[in-house]
Design an enzyme around this catalytic site. Structure first.
Site, PDB file in Angstrom:
ATOM      1  N   GLY A 204       0.823  -1.212   0.000  1.00  6.77           N
ATOM      2  CA  GLY A 204       0.000   0.000   0.000  1.00  6.77           C
ATOM      3  C   GLY A 204       0.849   1.250   0.000  1.00  6.77           C
ATOM      4  O   GLY A 204       2.048   1.199  -0.279  1.00  6.77           O
ATOM      5  N   ASN A 205       0.230   2.371   0.280  1.00 13.57           N
ATOM      6  CA  ASN A 205       0.972   3.632   0.364  1.00 13.57           C
ATOM      7  C   ASN A 205       0.354   4.516   1.442  1.00 13.57           C
ATOM      8  O   ASN A 205      -0.649   4.161   2.048  1.00 13.57           O
ATOM      9  CB  ASN A 205       1.019   4.329  -1.000  1.00 13.57           C
ATOM     10  N   ARG A 206       0.969   5.663   1.679  1.00 11.93           N
ATOM     11  CA  ARG A 206       0.592   6.496   2.826  1.00 11.93           C
ATOM     12  C   ARG A 206      -0.561   7.453   2.555  1.00 11.93           C
ATOM     13  O   ARG A 206      -0.866   8.299   3.380  1.00 11.93           O
ATOM     14  CB  ARG A 206       1.789   7.332   3.280  1.00 11.93           C
ATOM     15  N   SER A 207      -1.192   7.401   1.396  1.00 19.01           N
ATOM     16  CA  SER A 207      -2.234   8.393   1.104  1.00 19.01           C
ATOM     17  C   SER A 207      -3.425   8.238   2.060  1.00 19.01           C
ATOM     18  O   SER A 207      -3.948   7.144   2.261  1.00 19.01           O
ATOM     19  CB  SER A 207      -2.714   8.230  -0.343  1.00 19.01           C
TER      20      SER A 207
END
Ligand code: CTP
Length: 399
Positions: A204-207
């Site tokens: 995933g990512n930090r958004s």
């Protein structure tokens, strides 16, 4: 100082109106609270008087020498009724004047905003639909209620929107900002995709989705019909938006492309994973495996580039304006300019990201690169302000 009348009618959501009142007073508005008699069963007169610093009356018979049934409405710059019950909408639609609030609604010549809150059955009843239609026809702004948990165990459309959302709409109405996106359909992707490794793990990512949701709320406040393609966001649905939940990049692509065919604008604010594991394990990968298998990655489709391509080749009905976001850690402008051209979008909002910058924070700063125009710098400020600049630029291109 702007004079605001806060009408409060008798719904359980009255407690949220205290928060709305605070947002007004703390930003320097003079607020006169006009509750209905029954609203005082939920929150009493002393609370409204103390929070507003003004006298509170519900009847036309108090302080008659000041002619309150006429004066309060005449002197207001804005009347907002929150929560607005089915009963108050009906009385307002029919021009009744049987308490101070309905008298005020008849004498006000300023903008009027209603934030309805009631059970789904009441909101969907043909009588309420007709009353809302009448009020809207006459120029009142009736905010669609939020969808979610209602009093008791049931849920559906009927919740009072977040006080911050109502306040944002009122602030805009007071500033005389036109509903310049009325009649436009905008599609916004928000959040960050998750690419499954096995049933419990993902890349995933930090958004956080904060910027995408701010874009949705501001577009709704400017009158747009909003489809929000939301990837793994833990934020309340903006009232009035059609929210499509997705997890992985391929699902996001499908949702965005199918909505884009009837949209005027697409804004790709989501952080979409560029790669995904080439295969997902159907069962949880156990640590007992002597040597873990390497995760082999394959490329995901680039949705923004695909939207630009479809439009360029005239393959399908396409949005007039396509907006991309770019997260860059270095060489921000040069990388952004190249990306704008490569992806064939009209506007590219370039953020510098890194530690404590952009992700998960309420503030943002950016440069918007404009195809065939000069870049527009947006100083650090609330994500709503950045969203408004984006919509200003979009509205100019649509006009
Ligand atoms: N985007 C997309 N589909 C992808 C990746 C990104 O639609 N598979 C969109 C994002 O929503 C954003 C824009 O493309 O609007 C820019 O994404 P970014 O990751 O910054 O750019 P990339 O093209 O991936 O380039 P790079 O990673 O090399 O910076």
């Amino acid at each position: 100082m702007r004079s605001v009348v806060l009408g409060v009618s008798a719904g359980i959501a009255v407690y949220k109106a205290c928060e709305l009142l605070r947002l007004f007073t703390e930003s320097g508005h003079d607020v006169r609270v006009v509750p209905t008699r029954d609203a005082l069963r939920f929150v009493g007169e002393p609370t409204w008087a103390a929070l507003s610093g003004n006298p509170v009356t519900t009847e036309v018979w108090d302080s008659v020498h000041e002619v309150p049934h006429v004066r309060i409405g005449q002197h207001a710059d804005l009347v907002v009724v929150a929560p607005a019950t089915a009963d108050v909408l009906a009385r307002a639609a029919h021009g009744l004047a049987n308490d101070l609030l309905t008298n005020t609604l008849l004498t006000a010549r300023c903008p009027v905003v209603f934030a309805p809150a009631m059970h789904t059955e009441m909101w969907e009843h043909p009588a309420t639909r007709a009353n809302v239609a009448t009020l809207r026809e006459r120029g009142a702004l009736v905010i669609d209620p939020a969808v979610g948990r209602l009093t008791g165990a049931d849920s559906g459309p009927g919740r009072l929107p977040d006080p911050a959302e109502i306040f944002e709409i009122c602030r805009r109405v007071l500033a005389g900002r036109a509903a310049d996106l009325a009649g436009r359909h905008v599609v916004i992707s928000a959040g960050g995709t998750r690419e499954a490794i096995d049933p419990v793990r993902f890349i995933g990512n930090r958004s956080s989705g904060l910027q995408g949701y701010a874009l949705a709320r501001t577009a709704l406040a400017r009158g747009a019909e909003v489809t929000l393609v939301s990837a793994n966001v833990a934020l309340p649905d903006p009232a009035g938006a059609k929210v499509v939940r997705v997890e992985a990049a391929t699902e996001l692509r499908e949702a965005v492309l199918s909505a884009a065919g009837h949209a005027d604008v697409v804004v790709m604010a989501a952080a979409v994973a560029d790669f995904r594991p080439s295969r997902q394990s159907g069962t949880k990968i156990k640590k007992s495996a002597a040597e873990p298998d390497p995760i082999h990655l394959v490329k995901n489709p680039d949705v923004l580039a695909e939207l630009g391509e479809i439009r360029r080749e005239g393959r399908a009905p396409s949005p007039r304006v396509i907006v991309g976001f770019a997260a860059e850690t270095d060489d921000v402008l040069a990388n952004g300019r190249a990306k704008l051209e490569r992806k064939g979008c009209d506007l590219l909002v370039v953020n510098q990201v890194g530690e404590n910058l952009a992700f998960g924070t309420p503030d943002n700063a950016a440069v918007v690169l404009v195809a065939g125009g000069d870049p527009v710098e947006i100083p650090r400020g609330p994500k709503e302000d950045l969203a408004d600049v984006v919509w200003d630029l979009v509205a100019t291109r649509l006009a």
